[in-house]
Design an enzyme around this catalytic site. Sequence first.
Site, PDB file in Angstrom:
ATOM      1  N   ASP A  73      22.073  14.210  -4.915  1.00  0.00           N
ATOM      2  CA  ASP A  73      22.242  13.137  -5.891  1.00  0.00           C
ATOM      3  C   ASP A  73      22.902  13.739  -7.128  1.00  0.00           C
ATOM      4  O   ASP A  73      23.025  14.959  -7.253  1.00  0.00           O
ATOM      5  CB  ASP A  73      20.882  12.483  -6.199  1.00  0.00           C
ATOM      6  CG  ASP A  73      21.059  11.054  -6.718  1.00  0.00           C
ATOM      7  OD1 ASP A  73      22.203  10.653  -7.018  1.00  0.00           O
ATOM      8  OD2 ASP A  73      20.039  10.333  -6.834  1.00  0.00           O
ATOM      9  N   ASP A 127      27.031   7.221 -10.419  1.00  0.00           N
ATOM     10  CA  ASP A 127      27.037   5.768 -10.597  1.00  0.00           C
ATOM     11  C   ASP A 127      26.186   5.392 -11.808  1.00  0.00           C
ATOM     12  O   ASP A 127      25.445   6.221 -12.333  1.00  0.00           O
ATOM     13  CB  ASP A 127      26.497   5.077  -9.333  1.00  0.00           C
ATOM     14  CG  ASP A 127      25.141   5.617  -8.897  1.00  0.00           C
ATOM     15  OD1 ASP A 127      24.953   6.849  -8.942  1.00  0.00           O
ATOM     16  OD2 ASP A 127      24.257   4.815  -8.539  1.00  0.00           O
ATOM     17  N   CYS A 129      -8.461  10.362   8.110  1.00  0.00           N
ATOM     18  CA  CYS A 129      -7.117  10.651   8.576  1.00  0.00           C
ATOM     19  C   CYS A 129      -7.175  11.861   9.494  1.00  0.00           C
ATOM     20  O   CYS A 129      -7.835  12.841   9.195  1.00  0.00           O
ATOM     21  CB  CYS A 129      -6.186  10.940   7.404  1.00  0.00           C
ATOM     22  SG  CYS A 129      -4.519  11.324   7.962  1.00  0.00           S
ATOM     23  N   CYS A 156      -4.344  13.406  10.630  1.00  0.00           N
ATOM     24  CA  CYS A 156      -3.040  14.072  10.677  1.00  0.00           C
ATOM     25  C   CYS A 156      -3.268  15.587  10.634  1.00  0.00           C
ATOM     26  O   CYS A 156      -4.335  16.041  10.231  1.00  0.00           O
ATOM     27  CB  CYS A 156      -2.154  13.601   9.522  1.00  0.00           C
ATOM     28  SG  CYS A 156      -2.474  14.420   7.957  1.00  0.00           S
ATOM     29  N   CYS A 216      -4.857  16.873   7.387  1.00  0.00           N
ATOM     30  CA  CYS A 216      -6.230  16.473   7.037  1.00  0.00           C
ATOM     31  C   CYS A 216      -7.267  16.884   8.073  1.00  0.00           C
ATOM     32  O   CYS A 216      -8.460  16.918   7.775  1.00  0.00           O
ATOM     33  CB  CYS A 216      -6.329  14.961   6.883  1.00  0.00           C
ATOM     34  SG  CYS A 216      -5.301  14.293   5.568  1.00  0.00           S
TER      35      CYS A 216
HETATM   36  N1  GUN Z   1      18.050   7.410  -6.942  1.00  0.00           N
HETATM   37  C1  GUN Z   1      17.309   6.285  -6.992  1.00  0.00           C
HETATM   38  N2  GUN Z   1      18.064   5.226  -7.373  1.00  0.00           N
HETATM   39  C2  GUN Z   1      19.322   5.694  -7.550  1.00  0.00           C
HETATM   40  C3  GUN Z   1      20.563   5.067  -7.932  1.00  0.00           C
HETATM   41  O1  GUN Z   1      20.636   3.865  -8.176  1.00  0.00           O
HETATM   42  N3  GUN Z   1      21.663   5.892  -7.996  1.00  0.00           N
HETATM   43  C4  GUN Z   1      21.591   7.229  -7.714  1.00  0.00           C
HETATM   44  N4  GUN Z   1      22.708   7.966  -7.762  1.00  0.00           N
HETATM   45  N5  GUN Z   1      20.433   7.824  -7.355  1.00  0.00           N
HETATM   46  C5  GUN Z   1      19.319   7.060  -7.284  1.00  0.00           C
HETATM   47 ZN    ZN Z   2      -3.757  13.008   6.631  1.00  0.00          ZN
END
Ligand code: GUN
Ligand code: ZN
Length: 642
Positions: free
Chosen positions: A88, A123, A273, A275, A278
Amino acid sequence: MFEIVKRDGLARIGKFETRSGVLETPALLPVVNPKICTVTPKELYEEFGFKALITNSYIIKNTPDLKAKAQEVGLHKMLDFPGVIMTDSGTFQSHMYGEVEVTNEEMVEFQKSIGTDIGTVLDIFTEPYWTKEQTAESIEVTLERTQKACDMKGDMMINGVVQGSVYPDLREDCARKMAVMDVDVHPIGGVVPLMEQYRYLELVDVVMSSKKGLNPNRPVHLFGAGHPMVLALATLMGCDLFDSASYAKFARDDRMMFIDGTYRLQDMQSLDCNCPACRGLTLESLRKMGSKERMKVIARHNLYQITDELALVKRYVKEGRLWELAEMRCRAHPAMLDALRRLEEHQEFMERYDPISRDGAMFYTGSETRCRPVFRRYMSRIWDRYVPEMSKAALFYDEGSKPYSRALAADFDRVRRSGYTPVVVSPFGPVPAELDELYPIAQSLFPVIEDIETMLEAESSTVEFLEHKFSEVVKSQDVSDDGDQEYDADLIRAKAVSRYQFGIEATDALFKGKIELVVSRKTGKIRNVISDGEHVLSMRAGDGLYTLRKEGADRIVSAVPSPFMRVKVNDDAVPFVSEGRNAFCQFVTECDEGLKPMDEVIVTDKDDKVIATGRIMLVADEIRSFKKGIAVKVRSGSGDEA
Ligand code: GUN
Ligand code: ZN
């Protein structure tokens, strides 16, 4: 490159080809904070089976030693992760903390320099409380930045994020503009606050409006969605990728994710749980653990909840039952139930992609089941295509046993001899006797104690339909039992199913001249339709629908102009398809826009000559946009049931 392997609703099991391998979707990418690594990337890959992760290039860029290392050895080596890495761009940081001090170009360049497989545009996060004007202006900027990122991307893939706050028209418009750019994945962004505030109803509109504008050949990522509770619904709406930071964030403040919500360790009454994280622990022993160790256990527990649910979602897609899972999951919270109810608004869009038939029976889970497109499809088909053989109708009520013509055989015969068509008021609406064995009528289970909404809806749609199609309607018990009219129930059914499936014109062509029906001696069900000595149709026992034979296809092609029921392929494909090989998307030049997944189709060459029959796997706009994958599963010319 993306390819659909299996589908249900708008859900797809797909194969997404990247530089670092093929990723099967739906997939969830755990968020790895390169500074913290609660669970190491290697463990995520090997122990949990996550073949992709997402990390944050903005954090790496702003942490000198991480930046140097990433640029020196690359992200895969730095994280010790052999799978697919998405990064990201800092947008989420701007949502959390305000402006970030970087440009889009810098971020794209940086992501390339560290060897990201899928990078993200910088963005602009459109907040749910923004005005429409503010949202529209910021989308313009996001679109410009996305174009720029596409120009710069080189061999890195690009996430083109659909924004638009809670305005469906802006979402759809943004998606349409993104769809024509050279983007590789489409995250739907700006939805984290909606999920945090349980505004799932709006989330449905946001996702569906985005989906309407997007190109179907790219995976859709629901940014920030990773709670197991939402996975079934989001997959049903056509989201292919998810990410979760919550597994680690929640673990830090002792919150455990379960399929029905998130629970604080301090509030829990028991730890039930089993899993791998746990197993062997009690609530007391978990509470007493040192905080670091406990955080690890909870993070791992949260990841197991996610992987278990995702595996279940995939199984339900494969079984054609994802609607059922989503309906069950949406009962975990009233806000989720609102989301499910909201989906009814989008039935028309969903119906375009809903398969014509499924392997197993469909289960009714409650009145929201009526939101499923199968209901709408059935009603619209009988309105358009049903032609009564006898112009008077005698009304019956569904008493639970199916198929109706077997459960009510004697009564059906009585009213038919008096010149009435038996019609059952079912939860789907009116079911004329001759349609009672086709999907979904016979292949569905409803509770005996019915919901009032469903019954009222069924009754009113039946009344409207009968008034339109029949000259007289009576209750079945009011029909005398001394009629002596002759009728051929099998022939009536054979034609009615054909009209339902192929329409009236095609049916006239298929049922010409002398008709012989081959009926199974064991089950009494129709098997083959022979018209003037030609075997034109075979009926499938499972869903009561036909498979089309070459002889039948020739009749339809002569009688109904192209593109009706046709999938036209280019010359390169003709020799293969005529030998019975499947028709792939890249060879299709034209396709009937009205065809639904699993419909019977006629594969033709450029001169409209029939070269094969088969079942279509994708709809027309998907075939146009996919570069890979099977468009038509072709049946060999030998004419056996498919
Ligand atoms: N992570 C969670 N929401 C968003 C988003 O709208 N844009 C970007 N780039 N990362 C995100
Ligand atoms: Zn668990």
